[in-house]
Design a protein around this motif. Sequence first.
Motif, PDB file in Angstrom:
ATOM      1  N   LEU A   1     -33.816  62.244 -30.744  1.00 32.67           N
ATOM      2  CA  LEU A   1     -34.806  63.278 -30.453  1.00 32.67           C
ATOM      3  C   LEU A   1     -36.221  62.740 -30.584  1.00 32.67           C
ATOM      4  O   LEU A   1     -36.505  61.904 -31.450  1.00 32.67           O
ATOM      5  CB  LEU A   1     -34.626  64.466 -31.402  1.00 32.67           C
ATOM      6  CG  LEU A   1     -33.293  65.220 -31.353  1.00 32.67           C
ATOM      7  CD1 LEU A   1     -33.264  66.308 -32.410  1.00 32.67           C
ATOM      8  CD2 LEU A   1     -33.053  65.809 -29.967  1.00 32.67           C
TER       9      LEU A   1
ATOM     10  N   GLU B   1     -39.185  67.333 -30.469  1.00 37.11           N
ATOM     11  CA  GLU B   1     -37.840  67.896 -30.501  1.00 37.11           C
ATOM     12  C   GLU B   1     -37.307  67.974 -31.929  1.00 37.11           C
ATOM     13  O   GLU B   1     -36.638  68.947 -32.307  1.00 37.11           O
ATOM     14  CB  GLU B   1     -36.913  67.066 -29.613  1.00 37.11           C
ATOM     15  CG  GLU B   1     -37.234  67.218 -28.129  1.00 37.11           C
ATOM     16  CD  GLU B   1     -36.642  66.104 -27.279  1.00 37.11           C
ATOM     17  OE1 GLU B   1     -36.751  66.186 -26.045  1.00 37.11           O
ATOM     18  OE2 GLU B   1     -36.089  65.125 -27.842  1.00 37.11           O
TER      19      GLU B   1
ATOM     20  N   PHE C   1     -28.480  72.255 -28.125  1.00 38.68           N
ATOM     21  CA  PHE C   1     -29.778  71.934 -27.538  1.00 38.68           C
ATOM     22  C   PHE C   1     -30.143  70.476 -27.800  1.00 38.68           C
ATOM     23  O   PHE C   1     -30.578  69.755 -26.891  1.00 38.68           O
ATOM     24  CB  PHE C   1     -30.863  72.840 -28.116  1.00 38.68           C
ATOM     25  CG  PHE C   1     -32.265  72.353 -27.871  1.00 38.68           C
ATOM     26  CD1 PHE C   1     -32.859  72.520 -26.637  1.00 38.68           C
ATOM     27  CD2 PHE C   1     -32.977  71.696 -28.872  1.00 38.68           C
ATOM     28  CE1 PHE C   1     -34.155  72.055 -26.403  1.00 38.68           C
ATOM     29  CE2 PHE C   1     -34.253  71.230 -28.645  1.00 38.68           C
ATOM     30  CZ  PHE C   1     -34.847  71.407 -27.410  1.00 38.68           C
TER      31      PHE C   1
ATOM     32  N   CYS D   1     -32.017  64.978 -21.768  1.00 38.66           N
ATOM     33  CA  CYS D   1     -33.423  64.840 -22.150  1.00 38.66           C
ATOM     34  C   CYS D   1     -34.336  65.690 -21.263  1.00 38.66           C
ATOM     35  O   CYS D   1     -35.260  66.332 -21.755  1.00 38.66           O
ATOM     36  CB  CYS D   1     -33.828  63.375 -22.082  1.00 38.66           C
ATOM     37  SG  CYS D   1     -35.545  63.060 -22.541  1.00 38.66           S
TER      38      CYS D   1
ATOM     39  N   ARG E   1     -34.299  69.333 -22.300  1.00 37.96           N
ATOM     40  CA  ARG E   1     -35.037  69.584 -23.545  1.00 37.96           C
ATOM     41  C   ARG E   1     -36.536  69.626 -23.277  1.00 37.96           C
ATOM     42  O   ARG E   1     -37.257  70.470 -23.815  1.00 37.96           O
ATOM     43  CB  ARG E   1     -34.710  68.496 -24.575  1.00 37.96           C
ATOM     44  CG  ARG E   1     -33.245  68.442 -24.975  1.00 37.96           C
ATOM     45  CD  ARG E   1     -33.052  67.708 -26.296  1.00 37.96           C
ATOM     46  NE  ARG E   1     -33.561  66.354 -26.306  1.00 37.96           N
ATOM     47  CZ  ARG E   1     -32.857  65.274 -26.026  1.00 37.96           C
ATOM     48  NH1 ARG E   1     -31.565  65.390 -25.683  1.00 37.96           N
ATOM     49  NH2 ARG E   1     -33.394  64.080 -26.079  1.00 37.96           N
TER      50      ARG E   1
ATOM     51  N   TYR F   1     -37.367  72.838 -21.426  1.00 37.74           N
ATOM     52  CA  TYR F   1     -37.192  74.001 -22.290  1.00 37.74           C
ATOM     53  C   TYR F   1     -38.355  74.130 -23.270  1.00 37.74           C
ATOM     54  O   TYR F   1     -38.845  75.236 -23.530  1.00 37.74           O
ATOM     55  CB  TYR F   1     -35.871  73.900 -23.052  1.00 37.74           C
ATOM     56  CG  TYR F   1     -35.591  75.082 -23.949  1.00 37.74           C
ATOM     57  CD1 TYR F   1     -35.018  76.242 -23.434  1.00 37.74           C
ATOM     58  CD2 TYR F   1     -35.912  75.052 -25.297  1.00 37.74           C
ATOM     59  CE1 TYR F   1     -34.774  77.344 -24.240  1.00 37.74           C
ATOM     60  CE2 TYR F   1     -35.677  76.149 -26.118  1.00 37.74           C
ATOM     61  CZ  TYR F   1     -35.108  77.284 -25.588  1.00 37.74           C
ATOM     62  OH  TYR F   1     -34.884  78.369 -26.382  1.00 37.74           O
TER      63      TYR F   1
ATOM     64  N   SER G   1     -28.497  75.215 -21.589  1.00 44.99           N
ATOM     65  CA  SER G   1     -28.266  73.852 -21.096  1.00 44.99           C
ATOM     66  C   SER G   1     -26.986  73.749 -20.275  1.00 44.99           C
ATOM     67  O   SER G   1     -26.755  72.743 -19.597  1.00 44.99           O
ATOM     68  CB  SER G   1     -28.199  72.874 -22.279  1.00 44.99           C
ATOM     69  OG  SER G   1     -27.048  73.098 -23.071  1.00 44.99           O
TER      70      SER G   1
END
Length: 1020
Positions: free
Chosen positions: A350, A354, A510, A515, A518, A521, A699
């Motif tokens: 992450l 994130e 999530f 990638c 994320r 989002y 997702s």
Amino acid sequence: MTPYAIVPVTIIKCNSNTPVSFLAVENTSNHSFTLFLPGEKLTKQAVGFLQLLPFQGWQTLPVHLINPEWDQSNCCRPFTAVFMPDWLVDVTRICHTLQKSEAEAALTLMARYKMQYQNQAVLLGNMCNVLMASLAAKPDQPFPTLLVDLFRQFALSLATLDDLSLTHVLSQLKLQYPHLQHCVTTLFQELQIPTQHLEVEPTYFCPAFGMQGRPDFIHRNMYAQRVDMVELKSGKPFSPNESGINPIHQIQTSLYSLMSSATRSPAIQHRSYLLYASVPDNHLRQSPTPTDGIRIAIETRNSCVLTDMQLCSNKGHKEVCDAFTAVDSSRFTGFLKRDAASFIETYTSLSQAEQAYWHEFGAFLHREHALSRLGDATLKTGQQLLWNASIETKRELGRIAAPLSVQLRTQTDKSTILTLQQTLGEAPPIPFRKGDIAVLYPTEPQTCPDIAQQHAYRCNIIEVSADKVTIQLRTRQHSTELFHPNTYWCLEIDALDSSFQQMYQGLREFASSPCLFRKRYLGILAPEHHNRTKAFIFKNELSAHQQKVIADALNATRHFLVWGPPGTGKTSLVLSEIAWQFLQETTENIMLLAYTNRAVDEICHAILAMDSELWTLILRVGSGTGTAKPYQPLLLDTQLKHCQSRKEIINMLQKKRIFVGTIASISHSPELFTLCQFHTVVIDEASQVLEPMVAGLLSRFTKWIMIGDHLQLPAVTLTSNNQNPISEPLLRELGFHNTNVSVFERFFKRSVSMNWTHTFGILHEQGRMHAALLDFPNTAFYENRLTILKNTSRQQLACFLNTYPSWAKIWQERKLIIHCNALPDSNTRKRNLTEAQACIDCVRILLHLFHANQKKIHSNAIGIISPYKSQASFIQSRLTEVLPIESELITSDTIERFQGSTKDIVIISFSVHQRGDLEGIVSLSEDGIDRKLNVALTRAREQIILIGNTDILNKNKTYASLLRSYSPVTLRQLQTMVMQLNKFMGFTCASSPPFFSKKHELSNYKSRSPSGSDINSSLC
């Protein structure tokens, strides 16, 4: 099992020496003494708790000392200690942690944020339990017959298996069948355990030891003063001890016996057994209680609570995650090694933003989870109320019905259904509503109910009236004799941990998503700008503006937001049209979700109202208890009853195009995403959806559309806005300001601030409220954005009805306020008897006006709203008593339950009696909008009647402004009108008699029908 002595105390401080060796303690008599904790681990735990308490808002540390002993110096040395005993930890979690207790924090993280796998071992274990319960009820059932029942109960999970896996599961069940049958027919009888009276998975709440749990099977023989517990294992004992059982399994049965012994007399004997279904012989093995194992288990339980408290803060959440990922996963073995490696890989991949998102919302979830157990500073919420609150407090909060007796016992294929009735004539009305989660346990009529001293059964409320309630047990009991009519019962509001587990898993999903998803989002990447301008032939009658918003949503590439204020057709027009266009323009499946079951009912209604032939294409996911009767045939469980094989299940699913359900029910059915392909999801009521509810779910889709109004009810949380601000700079730059904010509001404000106009549309034409009713919400909440939908002359008419009696001229006004300064009911401050009676009087007058104008009473004619559940429930019970026929068409409920509903006339009973009450019902958005008031005022089409203490209401600026636009009616004026109505109807008293509830009254009214001279002469 030898009973343990338990002494509740409070640790107030520890000495400053290092290492810490003693603690200052106060017991219930305020007698101070010095406590020496046995062992370094327990002492460190005490220090850890004391360091974390200020963050949780606690000043002192509550402790249960187990078998304490005092010496002459007033020093105490207990056998062990239970810290924060009201924080109940499940026995299953304790035993899972015991596998590697030195890595407790790592095990907590792996279990909490575990990806959802199709686990054959878990599936086999669940099927084995059902097989055992069926054989206990009827031992001579052949395996093929049982297999048919098992297939019906686990159809969806079995359908996801390939041929090899399915063959393995079925062969294991066939192997276990004769072992279980031998146990039931022979071994249990030898031990004097009558199988027909076995209880299946009763629940224990045990604050004495800070635990809760559900043993598989229990038999209570009170004549022999004995309780037998049997824990079933579908596998074989791994690393068995001298007793031939796994040491962790032995501790598990010991903890169940420990909890049971805490509810029973010390004279009662407890016997514990482990039933290994896969071993060829000696299936049933007695499980002795290891004394050291109990102490180790309690210390492990303390560690679990300590880790949970640490995870409640962003800093602590990050520290636990960082510490775990810094350690090599090779120290674990088997499935633990797989889970550890997966977690570390996910977390370390992450980005900083994130990871910040993970920690902010992970800590937020843990805080919410903690509050669901312990409640807030007022101690009027949380699981702890079950054993800590008095029956008076529970009744004030609308959480209890007792004592009850069983009137009817019904068995279905999957469940046990009980109808219970109040046994005391003066008991308050049953305060529950259909769909509530509750817990049932035995009690005595002359004693205060105490769930900590009883076994319990978790259940759902499926029907309720003033003095009767029908429940469905969450675990089927094969013996209805357990619920004897001569036994008294207590029913209390409950909560389940499963909703939190879904959100933990959602955060993990999530973090494991691609990638690019994320980044989109979180708003790091700008949404793709579509260039498509495809034209559509619309099914619904839509304005040009509505058509544009829907076309933009359909043409969007990845996501789109529809902001729809009340009455703009979010569900009835926009959502249904989007679903229709997907059916016409694509071959894809579409998923339609909402936060509540009532909203899902509205979705089903909107789609079928558009085209009833779509019935065959809809599949609803969820339970029958939360689904309105007209839509229960659409339920997945109902459809699965007609399937006899995996092939038939898959064929049935392939014929469906529209999948509907709540977010929670879809999260409970991950198998659907294995068996079906989905491209687009539409989420209605998205302004009530928290980030963790959908962060992982979205997702799974290529495209998603959210529909909502962030100026109506917010996402439901246990913490207030000022307790959950986001301070992390990386997230604030992306538009994250508070973890309480819904995902819809965050996306909408981010899109507006970044000028991503291609990602949202605003509906501003409303066709619900009359112009007079629209005026205040439009000015106070929507900055005068809303307009009256063209070609709707109804919204401009002077009066709702054509004719009014001379004594009821005031009812021509669209907005009325009835001043009521009466004191609340003595039983609860949130319930006002005078306001409730005023509601009944208003309903009777309205019913008369409807009939006088030959206007049909229907389910959407009249609705009654109160901020308080207890007031709404009381009004509903009074309606049922006074108007038993008409009450079936009139709904009285809370503001939360009314969101998404529409009524011709809405009556609002505020039931506030002091300034603090008023502040308690206000729900302000970040922009200062009172969202609860907004929802309440925008449910009505034609008329609103407010009932409340205007002296108190006027102390709030918004309410004062509202009341100035309403026509006042005094209670005396209302009572005079009721007397006029009674006189007209042939009644002589001023009280509210049943209205059209008896044949002679109905005929009396018909004799004064609109064509008669009596009523004509009274009309103006």
